[in-house]
Design a protein around this motif. Structure first.
Motif, PDB file in Angstrom:
ATOM      1  N   ILE A 122       0.832  -1.209   0.000  1.00 25.46           N
ATOM      2  CA  ILE A 122       0.000   0.000   0.000  1.00 25.46           C
ATOM      3  C   ILE A 122       0.864   1.255   0.000  1.00 25.46           C
ATOM      4  CG2 ILE A 122      -1.631   1.353   1.380  1.00 25.46           C
ATOM      5  CD1 ILE A 122      -2.943  -1.366   2.144  1.00 25.46           C
ATOM      6  N   LYS A 123       1.921   1.270   0.815  1.00 23.59           N
ATOM      7  CA  LYS A 123       2.802   2.450   0.828  1.00 23.59           C
ATOM      8  C   LYS A 123       3.440   2.649  -0.542  1.00 23.59           C
ATOM      9  CE  LYS A 123       3.139   4.980   3.462  1.00 23.59           C
ATOM     10  NZ  LYS A 123       2.232   6.127   3.770  1.00 23.59           N
ATOM     11  N   ASN A 124       3.809   1.569  -1.223  1.00 25.13           N
ATOM     12  CA  ASN A 124       4.395   1.670  -2.552  1.00 25.13           C
ATOM     13  C   ASN A 124       3.365   2.163  -3.570  1.00 25.13           C
ATOM     14  OD1 ASN A 124       5.044  -0.105  -5.313  1.00 25.13           O
ATOM     15  ND2 ASN A 124       6.802   0.969  -4.420  1.00 25.13           N
ATOM     16  N   ILE A 125       2.100   1.817  -3.376  1.00 26.46           N
ATOM     17  CA  ILE A 125       1.050   2.312  -4.263  1.00 26.46           C
ATOM     18  C   ILE A 125       0.883   3.822  -4.089  1.00 26.46           C
ATOM     19  CG2 ILE A 125      -1.455   2.309  -4.639  1.00 26.46           C
ATOM     20  CD1 ILE A 125      -1.342  -0.754  -4.106  1.00 26.46           C
ATOM     21  N   PHE A 126       0.841   4.286  -2.840  1.00 26.80           N
ATOM     22  CA  PHE A 126       0.684   5.723  -2.588  1.00 26.80           C
ATOM     23  C   PHE A 126       1.935   6.511  -2.957  1.00 26.80           C
ATOM     24  CE2 PHE A 126      -2.855   4.729   0.441  1.00 26.80           C
ATOM     25  CZ  PHE A 126      -3.802   5.574  -0.112  1.00 26.80           C
ATOM     26  N   GLN A 127       3.092   5.942  -2.678  1.00 27.11           N
ATOM     27  CA  GLN A 127       4.366   6.631  -2.905  1.00 27.11           C
ATOM     28  C   GLN A 127       5.304   5.671  -3.638  1.00 27.11           C
ATOM     29  OE1 GLN A 127       5.215   7.273   1.195  1.00 27.11           O
ATOM     30  NE2 GLN A 127       3.961   9.103   1.332  1.00 27.11           N
ATOM     31  N   PRO A 128       5.289   5.684  -4.955  1.00 24.55           N
ATOM     32  CA  PRO A 128       6.063   4.711  -5.732  1.00 24.55           C
ATOM     33  C   PRO A 128       7.548   4.644  -5.394  1.00 24.55           C
ATOM     34  CG  PRO A 128       4.542   5.862  -7.155  1.00 24.55           C
ATOM     35  CD  PRO A 128       4.480   6.542  -5.808  1.00 24.55           C
ATOM     36  N   ALA A 129       8.124   5.698  -4.869  1.00 20.55           N
ATOM     37  CA  ALA A 129       9.539   5.657  -4.493  1.00 20.55           C
ATOM     38  C   ALA A 129       9.766   4.875  -3.202  1.00 20.55           C
ATOM     39  CB  ALA A 129      10.090   7.064  -4.347  1.00 20.55           C
ATOM     40  N   SER A 130       8.710   4.674  -2.427  1.00 16.24           N
ATOM     41  CA  SER A 130       8.838   3.909  -1.179  1.00 16.24           C
ATOM     42  C   SER A 130       8.910   2.423  -1.491  1.00 16.24           C
ATOM     43  CB  SER A 130       7.629   4.149  -0.261  1.00 16.24           C
ATOM     44  OG  SER A 130       7.587   5.478   0.163  1.00 16.24           O
ATOM     45  N   PHE A 131       9.879   1.774  -0.899  1.00 19.78           N
ATOM     46  CA  PHE A 131      10.047   0.323  -1.017  1.00 19.78           C
ATOM     47  C   PHE A 131      10.254  -0.136  -2.461  1.00 19.78           C
ATOM     48  CE2 PHE A 131       7.494   1.012   2.859  1.00 19.78           C
ATOM     49  CZ  PHE A 131       8.394   0.504   3.780  1.00 19.78           C
ATOM     50  N   ARG A 132      10.899   0.706  -3.247  1.00 19.47           N
ATOM     51  CA  ARG A 132      11.277   0.298  -4.604  1.00 19.47           C
ATOM     52  C   ARG A 132      12.441  -0.666  -4.513  1.00 19.47           C
ATOM     53  NH1 ARG A 132       9.854   3.807  -9.355  1.00 19.47           N
ATOM     54  NH2 ARG A 132      11.047   2.253 -10.447  1.00 19.47           N
ATOM     55  N   TYR A 133      12.518  -1.560  -5.452  1.00 25.33           N
ATOM     56  CA  TYR A 133      13.672  -2.440  -5.552  1.00 25.33           C
ATOM     57  C   TYR A 133      13.977  -2.634  -7.035  1.00 25.33           C
ATOM     58  CZ  TYR A 133      10.011  -5.980  -6.089  1.00 25.33           C
ATOM     59  OH  TYR A 133       8.917  -6.684  -6.504  1.00 25.33           O
ATOM     60  N   PRO A 134      15.233  -2.966  -7.368  1.00 21.26           N
ATOM     61  CA  PRO A 134      15.666  -2.950  -8.772  1.00 21.26           C
ATOM     62  C   PRO A 134      14.829  -3.814  -9.718  1.00 21.26           C
ATOM     63  CG  PRO A 134      17.552  -3.171  -7.330  1.00 21.26           C
ATOM     64  CD  PRO A 134      16.323  -3.268  -6.461  1.00 21.26           C
ATOM     65  N   SER A 135      14.423  -4.980  -9.295  1.00 21.62           N
ATOM     66  CA  SER A 135      13.695  -5.871 -10.206  1.00 21.62           C
ATOM     67  C   SER A 135      12.179  -5.802 -10.017  1.00 21.62           C
ATOM     68  CB  SER A 135      14.176  -7.310 -10.016  1.00 21.62           C
ATOM     69  OG  SER A 135      13.908  -7.738  -8.688  1.00 21.62           O
ATOM     70  N   GLN A 136      11.696  -4.686  -9.489  1.00 21.95           N
ATOM     71  CA  GLN A 136      10.270  -4.550  -9.216  1.00 21.95           C
ATOM     72  C   GLN A 136       9.455  -4.732 -10.492  1.00 21.95           C
ATOM     73  OE1 GLN A 136       9.061  -0.839  -7.411  1.00 21.95           O
ATOM     74  NE2 GLN A 136       7.331  -1.824  -6.436  1.00 21.95           N
ATOM     75  N   ASP A 137       8.402  -5.518 -10.386  1.00 17.10           N
ATOM     76  CA  ASP A 137       7.525  -5.812 -11.509  1.00 17.10           C
ATOM     77  C   ASP A 137       6.538  -4.651 -11.686  1.00 17.10           C
ATOM     78  OD1 ASP A 137       5.588  -6.757 -13.259  1.00 17.10           O
ATOM     79  OD2 ASP A 137       5.462  -8.738 -12.339  1.00 17.10           O
ATOM     80  N   ALA A 138       6.808  -3.802 -12.661  1.00 10.70           N
ATOM     81  CA  ALA A 138       5.986  -2.608 -12.882  1.00 10.70           C
ATOM     82  C   ALA A 138       4.553  -2.980 -13.258  1.00 10.70           C
ATOM     83  CB  ALA A 138       6.607  -1.741 -13.964  1.00 10.70           C
ATOM     84  N   GLU A 139       4.385  -4.052 -14.020  1.00  4.90           N
ATOM     85  CA  GLU A 139       3.036  -4.466 -14.412  1.00  4.90           C
ATOM     86  C   GLU A 139       2.217  -4.887 -13.189  1.00  4.90           C
ATOM     87  OE1 GLU A 139       0.988  -7.961 -17.070  1.00  4.90           O
ATOM     88  OE2 GLU A 139       2.885  -7.116 -17.775  1.00  4.90           O
ATOM     89  N   TYR A 140       2.833  -5.649 -12.287  1.00  5.57           N
ATOM     90  CA  TYR A 140       2.146  -6.056 -11.050  1.00  5.57           C
ATOM     91  C   TYR A 140       1.795  -4.827 -10.207  1.00  5.57           C
ATOM     92  CZ  TYR A 140       1.505  -7.697  -6.280  1.00  5.57           C
ATOM     93  OH  TYR A 140       1.007  -7.900  -5.017  1.00  5.57           O
ATOM     94  N   ARG A 141       2.761  -3.919 -10.036  1.00  4.57           N
ATOM     95  CA  ARG A 141       2.525  -2.723  -9.229  1.00  4.57           C
ATOM     96  C   ARG A 141       1.377  -1.896  -9.811  1.00  4.57           C
ATOM     97  NH1 ARG A 141       2.670   2.192  -9.083  1.00  4.57           N
ATOM     98  NH2 ARG A 141       2.916   3.325  -7.151  1.00  4.57           N
ATOM     99  N   ASN A 142       1.378  -1.729 -11.126  1.00  3.05           N
ATOM    100  CA  ASN A 142       0.300  -0.976 -11.768  1.00  3.05           C
ATOM    101  C   ASN A 142      -1.044  -1.683 -11.597  1.00  3.05           C
ATOM    102  OD1 ASN A 142       2.073   1.019 -12.571  1.00  3.05           O
ATOM    103  ND2 ASN A 142       2.403   0.136 -14.593  1.00  3.05           N
ATOM    104  N   SER A 143      -1.036  -2.997 -11.689  1.00  2.00           N
ATOM    105  CA  SER A 143      -2.266  -3.769 -11.502  1.00  2.00           C
ATOM    106  C   SER A 143      -2.806  -3.604 -10.085  1.00  2.00           C
ATOM    107  CB  SER A 143      -1.984  -5.246 -11.798  1.00  2.00           C
ATOM    108  OG  SER A 143      -3.049  -6.048 -11.390  1.00  2.00           O
ATOM    109  N   MET A 144      -1.918  -3.683  -9.085  1.00  2.00           N
ATOM    110  CA  MET A 144      -2.349  -3.511  -7.689  1.00  2.00           C
ATOM    111  C   MET A 144      -2.834  -2.086  -7.447  1.00  2.00           C
ATOM    112  SD  MET A 144      -2.215  -6.245  -5.782  1.00  2.00           S
ATOM    113  CE  MET A 144      -2.994  -7.010  -7.184  1.00  2.00           C
ATOM    114  N   SER A 145      -2.158  -1.122  -8.034  1.00  2.00           N
ATOM    115  CA  SER A 145      -2.553   0.271  -7.883  1.00  2.00           C
ATOM    116  C   SER A 145      -3.933   0.502  -8.492  1.00  2.00           C
ATOM    117  CB  SER A 145      -1.516   1.176  -8.553  1.00  2.00           C
ATOM    118  OG  SER A 145      -1.877   2.523  -8.423  1.00  2.00           O
ATOM    119  N   THR A 146      -4.139  -0.023  -9.682  1.00  2.00           N
ATOM    120  CA  THR A 146      -5.440   0.111 -10.338  1.00  2.00           C
ATOM    121  C   THR A 146      -6.524  -0.554  -9.503  1.00  2.00           C
ATOM    122  OG1 THR A 146      -4.411   0.198 -12.515  1.00  2.00           O
ATOM    123  CG2 THR A 146      -6.736  -0.434 -12.434  1.00  2.00           C
ATOM    124  N   SER A 147      -6.238  -1.748  -9.024  1.00  3.13           N
ATOM    125  CA  SER A 147      -7.198  -2.472  -8.186  1.00  3.13           C
ATOM    126  C   SER A 147      -7.512  -1.687  -6.919  1.00  3.13           C
ATOM    127  CB  SER A 147      -6.623  -3.845  -7.828  1.00  3.13           C
ATOM    128  OG  SER A 147      -7.376  -4.467  -6.830  1.00  3.13           O
TER     129      SER A 147
END
Length: 146
Positions: A105-130
């Motif tokens: 949730i924190k990463n959804i609100f603030q994308p720079a929070s808890f970023r990691y190099p191999s983060q799956d952008a498609e998954y993050r966008n899907s969770m954010s949209t959801s």
């Protein structure tokens, strides 16, 4: 007050509480091994979905960790109220499923929070949209008949 106003108010309060929740507080919510495992679950995209209860006062996340666990987030006064149905959760210390949910949730609100190099952008966008579009997909309860 109509049902849709109550829904919007409940949801807005919880969104505000989650958005203002300090990300660094996550580190002190559980023993170190639970925090590390929760972060691993986050990196493995173990949070599967979000759902609201009927009056939008409780957000439930489904986290997979060997089996499906439900993490409930609501508000009690000005504080977040957290619950998980796994055997490790207690009201005094949070489990890895709660940690995973809060980090997501924190990463959804603030994308720079808890970023990691191999983060799956498609998954993050899907969770954010959801997360942000759940209300649009949910039916609004009927107005009470007077």
């Amino acid at each position: 007050m109509s049902n849709d106003n109550i829904i919007n108010l409940n949801q807005k309060r919880l969104f505000n509480a989650l958005e203002s929740f300090p990300a660094n507080s996550i580190y002190s919510m559980a023993p170190k091994n639970y925090v590390l495992r929760g972060f691993d679950y986050y990196k493995k995209n173990s949070l599967l979905d979000f759902k609201w209860n009927d009056d939008f006062s409780t957000l439930t996340a489904t986290v997979y960790g060997g089996r499906h666990y439900s993490v409930d987030i609501s508000q009690s006064g000005n504080d977040l109220s957290l619950f998980c149905n796994c055997p490790a959760w207690t009201p005094y210390t949070q489990c890895k499923h709660v940690i995973c949910t809060l980090i997501t949730i924190k990463n959804i609100f603030q994308p720079a929070s808890f970023r990691y190099p191999s983060q799956d952008a498609e998954y993050r966008n899907s969770m954010s949209t959801s997360f942000f579009n759940m209300v649009a997909a949910a039916p609004i309860p009927d107005e009470p008949v007077e």
